[in-house]
Write an enzyme that holds these catalytic residues in place. Sequence first.
Site, PDB file in Angstrom:
ATOM      1  N   HIS B   7      -8.607  33.645  52.295  1.00  0.00           N
ATOM      2  CA  HIS B   7      -9.670  34.493  53.201  1.00  0.00           C
ATOM      3  C   HIS B   7      -9.480  35.899  52.940  1.00  0.00           C
ATOM      4  CE1 HIS B   7      -5.895  34.633  56.000  1.00  0.00           C
ATOM      5  NE2 HIS B   7      -6.318  35.846  56.086  1.00  0.00           N
ATOM      6  N   HIS B  79      -7.589  42.866  54.786  1.00  0.00           N
ATOM      7  CA  HIS B  79      -6.781  42.378  53.818  1.00  0.00           C
ATOM      8  C   HIS B  79      -7.430  41.194  53.156  1.00  0.00           C
ATOM      9  CE1 HIS B  79      -5.432  39.629  57.422  1.00  0.00           C
ATOM     10  NE2 HIS B  79      -5.261  38.648  56.415  1.00  0.00           N
ATOM     11  N   GLU B 130      -2.238  39.604  51.786  1.00  0.00           N
ATOM     12  CA  GLU B 130      -1.133  38.687  52.458  1.00  0.00           C
ATOM     13  C   GLU B 130      -0.918  37.467  51.460  1.00  0.00           C
ATOM     14  OE1 GLU B 130      -3.285  36.839  56.163  1.00  0.00           O
ATOM     15  OE2 GLU B 130      -1.396  36.001  56.745  1.00  0.00           O
TER      16      GLU B 130
END
Lengths: 134, 134
Positions: B7, B79, B130
Amino acid sequence: MIGRLNHVAIAVPDLDAAVAQYRDALGATVGAPQDEPDHGVTVVFIDLPNTKIELLYPLGENSPILGFLEKNPAGGIHHVCYEVEDILAARDRLQTQGARVLGNGEPKIGAHGKPVLFLHPKDFNGCLVELEEV
Amino acid sequence: MIGRLNHVAIAVPDLDAAVAQYRDALGATVGAPQDEPDHGVTVVFIDLPNTKIELLYPLGENSPILGFLEKNPAGGIHHVCYEVEDILAARDRLQTQGARVLGNGEPKIGAHGKPVLFLHPKDFNGCLVELEEV
């Protein structure tokens, strides 16, 4: 209306270092640098299984990336690109809803040879959005 | 090593407005808000055909998103999340190459119920990364 996430673009201050990092540390499939003089950038595409990361590095004195790197010297995420089927229909729909299109409002030919438009980041949660017709 | 882009997270100052915009103006499939008290965020997932956009809104007084929104009042891309098969192996490989892991270096359980880690943006072209084990 929007379809796939075509790519996420990351502006980088050192293209060689970023290429080495994505290839060696992150183990990704990294393409060759491509100069895009019409857009004032050198781009490197990183192929992920479901989308691409586009590394952006300034090309020429009027590169649109220079100002971004002055504000973000370490680099940063520059924009996201969503695919649309009909870019003029998408533009008209968004303008009706009050969104601003950057430039003169007419699509340009992007790094993939397809028509693209950019939407004003202030209208999209501080996020520069590119639309690409596919 | 890295696999799919799981994502892209966008921090937003007005979650209802962002949801309405992605649903109505951009015509995307938008999920219901989910409170994640362990992470100090309310999240809304937008399903694109090949990946997800994660809208992030602060939850609680110690939300990690508050500082980002103070610096970026209109919001912004917060992010990117890459999938990995083995998060501890990925962490060890990256640390060997000099990348810093945020926090105590141990994975936490993320919004999808999977182990996640965050890498220092200064080590990744100003981009908070991430990693999520899938």
